[in-house]
Design an enzyme around this catalytic site. Structure first.
Site, PDB file in Angstrom:
ATOM      1  N   SER A  72      -4.988  13.492  30.944  1.00  0.00           N
ATOM      2  CA  SER A  72      -5.110  12.931  32.281  1.00  0.00           C
ATOM      3  C   SER A  72      -6.525  12.717  32.759  1.00  0.00           C
ATOM      4  O   SER A  72      -7.573  13.545  32.699  1.00  0.00           O
ATOM      5  CB  SER A  72      -4.754  14.374  33.436  1.00  0.00           C
ATOM      6  OG  SER A  72      -4.742  14.080  34.403  1.00  0.00           O
ATOM      7  N   THR A 125      -4.427  22.418  17.951  1.00  0.00           N
ATOM      8  CA  THR A 125      -4.623  21.192  17.620  1.00  0.00           C
ATOM      9  C   THR A 125      -4.686  20.841  16.157  1.00  0.00           C
ATOM     10  O   THR A 125      -5.257  21.828  15.158  1.00  0.00           O
ATOM     11  CB  THR A 125      -6.131  20.637  18.124  1.00  0.00           C
ATOM     12  OG1 THR A 125      -6.434  19.387  17.391  1.00  0.00           O
ATOM     13  CG2 THR A 125      -7.057  21.550  17.998  1.00  0.00           C
ATOM     14  N   ILE A 126      -3.989  20.097  15.325  1.00  0.00           N
ATOM     15  CA  ILE A 126      -3.866  19.868  14.091  1.00  0.00           C
ATOM     16  C   ILE A 126      -5.468  19.351  13.525  1.00  0.00           C
ATOM     17  O   ILE A 126      -5.576  19.474  12.284  1.00  0.00           O
ATOM     18  CB  ILE A 126      -2.990  18.593  13.365  1.00  0.00           C
ATOM     19  CG1 ILE A 126      -3.226  17.199  14.067  1.00  0.00           C
ATOM     20  CG2 ILE A 126      -1.599  19.254  13.965  1.00  0.00           C
ATOM     21  CD1 ILE A 126      -2.482  16.312  13.477  1.00  0.00           C
ATOM     22  N   ASP A 127      -6.146  18.927  14.241  1.00  0.00           N
ATOM     23  CA  ASP A 127      -7.753  18.681  13.917  1.00  0.00           C
ATOM     24  C   ASP A 127      -8.444  19.863  13.472  1.00  0.00           C
ATOM     25  O   ASP A 127      -9.530  19.604  12.709  1.00  0.00           O
ATOM     26  CB  ASP A 127      -8.446  17.824  15.080  1.00  0.00           C
ATOM     27  CG  ASP A 127      -7.590  16.568  15.651  1.00  0.00           C
ATOM     28  OD1 ASP A 127      -6.820  16.027  14.743  1.00  0.00           O
ATOM     29  OD2 ASP A 127      -7.925  16.206  16.639  1.00  0.00           O
ATOM     30  N   GLY A 185      -4.824  17.889  -5.644  1.00  0.00           N
ATOM     31  CA  GLY A 185      -5.572  17.327  -6.725  1.00  0.00           C
ATOM     32  C   GLY A 185      -5.640  16.010  -7.012  1.00  0.00           C
ATOM     33  O   GLY A 185      -5.691  15.143  -7.866  1.00  0.00           O
ATOM     34  N   ALA A 186      -6.018  15.416  -5.752  1.00  0.00           N
ATOM     35  CA  ALA A 186      -6.536  14.082  -5.358  1.00  0.00           C
ATOM     36  C   ALA A 186      -7.786  13.713  -6.067  1.00  0.00           C
ATOM     37  O   ALA A 186      -8.570  14.773  -6.541  1.00  0.00           O
ATOM     38  CB  ALA A 186      -6.946  13.595  -4.026  1.00  0.00           C
ATOM     39  N   HIS A 249       1.732   9.901  12.757  1.00  0.00           N
ATOM     40  CA  HIS A 249       2.198  11.007  13.828  1.00  0.00           C
ATOM     41  C   HIS A 249       2.945  11.892  13.088  1.00  0.00           C
ATOM     42  O   HIS A 249       3.699  13.038  13.761  1.00  0.00           O
ATOM     43  CB  HIS A 249       2.608  10.468  15.109  1.00  0.00           C
ATOM     44  CG  HIS A 249       1.415  10.018  15.700  1.00  0.00           C
ATOM     45  ND1 HIS A 249       0.688   9.024  15.885  1.00  0.00           N
ATOM     46  CD2 HIS A 249       0.851  10.733  17.029  1.00  0.00           C
ATOM     47  CE1 HIS A 249      -0.349   8.807  16.455  1.00  0.00           C
ATOM     48  NE2 HIS A 249      -0.220   9.988  17.613  1.00  0.00           N
ATOM     49  N   GLN A 251       2.433  13.985  11.211  1.00  0.00           N
ATOM     50  CA  GLN A 251       1.587  15.069  10.950  1.00  0.00           C
ATOM     51  C   GLN A 251       1.592  15.836  12.134  1.00  0.00           C
ATOM     52  O   GLN A 251       1.072  17.070  11.821  1.00  0.00           O
ATOM     53  CB  GLN A 251       0.077  14.652  10.550  1.00  0.00           C
ATOM     54  CG  GLN A 251       0.041  14.023   9.233  1.00  0.00           C
ATOM     55  CD  GLN A 251      -1.463  13.015   9.106  1.00  0.00           C
ATOM     56  OE1 GLN A 251      -2.195  13.723   8.619  1.00  0.00           O
ATOM     57  NE2 GLN A 251      -1.237  11.670   9.512  1.00  0.00           N
TER      58      GLN A 251
END
Length: 319
Positions: A72, A125-127, A185-186, A249, A251
């Site tokens: 908002s 929050t996923i952050d 394992g990246a 999104h 996620q």
């Protein structure tokens, strides 16, 4: 006594389990619960309704939030905050549980200084970027969604001898990318918190490709704005066909994990207990496996940090 719950900012899995716990526990404590629909925007427009058990039956497995959310701009203006307070007064509400992030908590802090409002913020929050809290609602579900996507991408990457650069969300935080890179394992992970030694990385990966490596999985945090740059670097320096994927999104959605459901219950239960015992302007955090309350002033203008252990593990990957 009356109490309300609202969601503000980005949605995340875990909000609906929190909303259900809010209603159930409020009635258990003899309090009348209210929903504020559509966040601060709904508060300004008077979208406030009494919550009943029937409203939350069968929602615990749903992602998102049944009471909606918003960002908002109007709430920054005094006249709209006054309008919001008048709407709360109509229902005798002066205690609020807010599911959101830093911006949402700061908004309520300003509001509560102007009017007789007490609140507890629940990190949602996923952050995962709430200062001093190790965990926020929605993070576990998001990480599991990313994990499943990366496992699927690795399948096709290894079949075609390709590199895939996968962008995760997280705003300015690299938390999702770091944890996802470690647990998948990246071979590469690019985040805002640590500079990548690309010269060293190039030497290591060229050696691995020469010795039989057939694919590369790279994770990039959106806050770096380096997804396309990294893909180009891989193609030019490592001479391997590269694709980019932005998970976007997905996620934020999905069936909340067991851990997010459990934490939602504990966060909300403890928040209501706090509001029943004192007038407060606080945020409940989860630190070192325990719940704590922090006054909003303790969190204001503070930069969130990532667990040093995770950063150390990441450094091994990018050097």
């Amino acid at each position: 006594m009356t109490i309300a719950i609202m969601c503000s900012g980005g949605d995340c899995a875990g909000m609906n389990p929190a909303i259900k716990s809010f209603v159930d526990y409020s009635y258990e404590k003899g309090i009348t619960p209210y929903f504020i629909y559509e966040g601060f925007e709904g508060l300004i427009d008077g979208k406030i309704k009494k919550a009943k058990h029937e409203n939350v039956a069968g929602i615990i497995h749903l992602g998102g939030t049944i009471i909606k959310t918003s960002r908002s701009k109007r709430f920054y203006e005094k006249k709209y905050r006054e309008q919001a307070y008048d709407n709360l007064q109509k229902h005798n509400i002066n205690k609020i549980v807010v599911l959101g992030g830093n911006g949402s908590f700061e908004g309520l802090n300003v509001f509560s200084k102007e009017y007789d409002i007490s609140f507890v913020g629940v990190p949602s929050t996923i952050d995962n970027d709430i200062y001093s809290s190790d965990y926020s609602l929605g993070v576990d579900t998001s990480l599991n969604i990313i994990k499943s996507a990366l496992d699927d991408i690795r399948d096709t990457s290894s079949s075609f001898k390709r590199a895939f650069v996968v962008e995760t969300m997280g705003r300015d935080s690299g938390y999702l990318a770091i944890v996802s890179a470690i647990t998948s394992g990246a071979e590469i992970c690019v985040v805002p918190e640590i500079e990548v030694d690309f010269n060293s990385l190039e030497k290591r990966l060229k050696k691995e490709l020469k010795n039989g490596r057939s694919y590369i999985l790279a994770i990039v945090a959106e806050g770096t704005n380096k997804t396309d740059t990294l893909a180009k670097w891989i193609e030019e320096k490592l001479d391997i066909e590269t694709r980019t994927v932005s998970l976007g999104h997905i996620q934020r959605g999905g069936n909340p994990s067991v851990f997010d459901r459990l934490m939602a219950n504990e966060f909300v239960t403890l928040s209501i207990d706090k509001l029943l015992t004192e007038n407060t302007k606080s945020v409940i955090i989860y630190k070192n496996s325990s719940f704590q309350y922090k006054q909003i002033e303790e969190l204001s203008d503070k930069t969130p940090t990532i667990n040093p252990f995770l950063l150390k593990q990441l450094e091994k990957m990018i050097k």
